[in-house]
Design a protein around this motif. Structure first.
Motif, PDB file in Angstrom:
ATOM      1  N   MET A 137       0.826  -1.212   0.000  1.00 30.71           N
ATOM      2  CA  MET A 137       0.000   0.000   0.000  1.00 30.71           C
ATOM      3  C   MET A 137       0.863   1.268   0.000  1.00 30.71           C
ATOM      4  N   ALA A 138       1.984   1.232   0.696  1.00 33.03           N
ATOM      5  CA  ALA A 138       2.874   2.401   0.700  1.00 33.03           C
ATOM      6  C   ALA A 138       3.434   2.654  -0.698  1.00 33.03           C
ATOM      7  N   LEU A 139       3.737   1.594  -1.419  1.00 32.87           N
ATOM      8  CA  LEU A 139       4.319   1.734  -2.758  1.00 32.87           C
ATOM      9  C   LEU A 139       3.283   1.998  -3.848  1.00 32.87           C
ATOM     10  N   PHE A 140       2.126   1.316  -3.773  1.00 32.92           N
ATOM     11  CA  PHE A 140       1.189   1.311  -4.902  1.00 32.92           C
ATOM     12  C   PHE A 140      -0.199   1.831  -4.550  1.00 32.92           C
ATOM     13  N   GLY A 141      -0.367   2.335  -3.357  1.00 33.99           N
ATOM     14  CA  GLY A 141      -1.670   2.808  -2.897  1.00 33.99           C
ATOM     15  C   GLY A 141      -2.233   3.978  -3.688  1.00 33.99           C
ATOM     16  N   ARG A 142      -1.400   4.619  -4.514  1.00 37.16           N
ATOM     17  CA  ARG A 142      -1.874   5.697  -5.396  1.00 37.16           C
ATOM     18  C   ARG A 142      -2.279   5.150  -6.767  1.00 37.16           C
ATOM     19  N   GLY A 143      -2.042   3.852  -6.981  1.00 40.26           N
ATOM     20  CA  GLY A 143      -2.403   3.240  -8.250  1.00 40.26           C
ATOM     21  C   GLY A 143      -1.231   2.871  -9.124  1.00 40.26           C
ATOM     22  N   ASP A 144      -0.063   3.394  -8.788  1.00 39.75           N
ATOM     23  CA  ASP A 144       1.158   3.024  -9.502  1.00 39.75           C
ATOM     24  C   ASP A 144       2.321   3.225  -8.545  1.00 39.75           C
ATOM     25  N   ALA A 145       3.526   3.087  -9.025  1.00 40.82           N
ATOM     26  CA  ALA A 145       4.701   3.199  -8.159  1.00 40.82           C
ATOM     27  C   ALA A 145       5.318   4.592  -8.165  1.00 40.82           C
ATOM     28  N   GLY A 146       4.623   5.564  -8.761  1.00 45.25           N
ATOM     29  CA  GLY A 146       5.145   6.935  -8.782  1.00 45.25           C
ATOM     30  C   GLY A 146       6.532   6.977  -9.404  1.00 45.25           C
TER      31      GLY A 146
END
Length: 155
Positions: A137-146
């Motif tokens: 969730m910390a890595l992909f909780g925005r929908g991608d890996a930024g």
């Protein structure tokens, strides 16, 4: 002497919801190991398979799902198999599937639930799964890996 090997993978499955992401939990079927417990997707790496290939295959076999995106979580779990006197290193992956994706369980599982990540973390039998889901969730909780997309994205 204790052997160290990489023969298992874990795959955390996320799908978008109205309020963020839901995480998939699978219930172990009767007459399987750890019957009745809840877990993420995981399984063995076959001869000649990379861990990423094994993760994609296990995802299909255990859930019938195909990911829209598939990521290396940059996390390796470890587990001591006392009956074999072996330490297994477990590469961890994240699969992001379509919003209305539905699961078709294999014979290994007799139920599945899509839960909010905090609920899924509490449902998992293994504490290591809750910790890994927090990283997911910390890595992909925005929908991608930024900014890490170019390093972590497999598919």
């Amino acid at each position: 002497m204790t052997e160290i090997r990489t023969t298992i993978v874990d795959v955390y499955v996320l799908r978008p919801s109205k309020v963020g992401f839901e995480a998939l939990c699978l219930k172990r079927a009767a007459l399987t190991r750890c019957a009745g417990t809840w877990e993420t997707v995981h399984g063995h790496i076959l001869d000649g398979e990379t861990p990423a290939d094994a993760g994609l295959r296990e995802l299909r076999e255990e859930t019938g799902l195909t990911p829209a995106r598939f990521y290396n979580v940059s996390r390796v779990e470890s587990f001591y198999l006392h009956r074999q006197d072996a330490i297994v290193l477990i590469p961890v992956f994240c699969a992001i599937v379509a919003r209305h994706a539905s699961v078709t369980t294999s014979a290994e599982h007799d139920d599945s639930l899509w839960l909010a990540p905090d609920e899924a973390a509490r449902k998992f039998a293994w504490p290591r799964e809750a910790h890994a889901l927090a990283d997911v969730m910390a890595l992909f909780g925005r929908g991608d890996a930024g900014g890490l997309e170019d390093v972590l994205r497999v598919l």
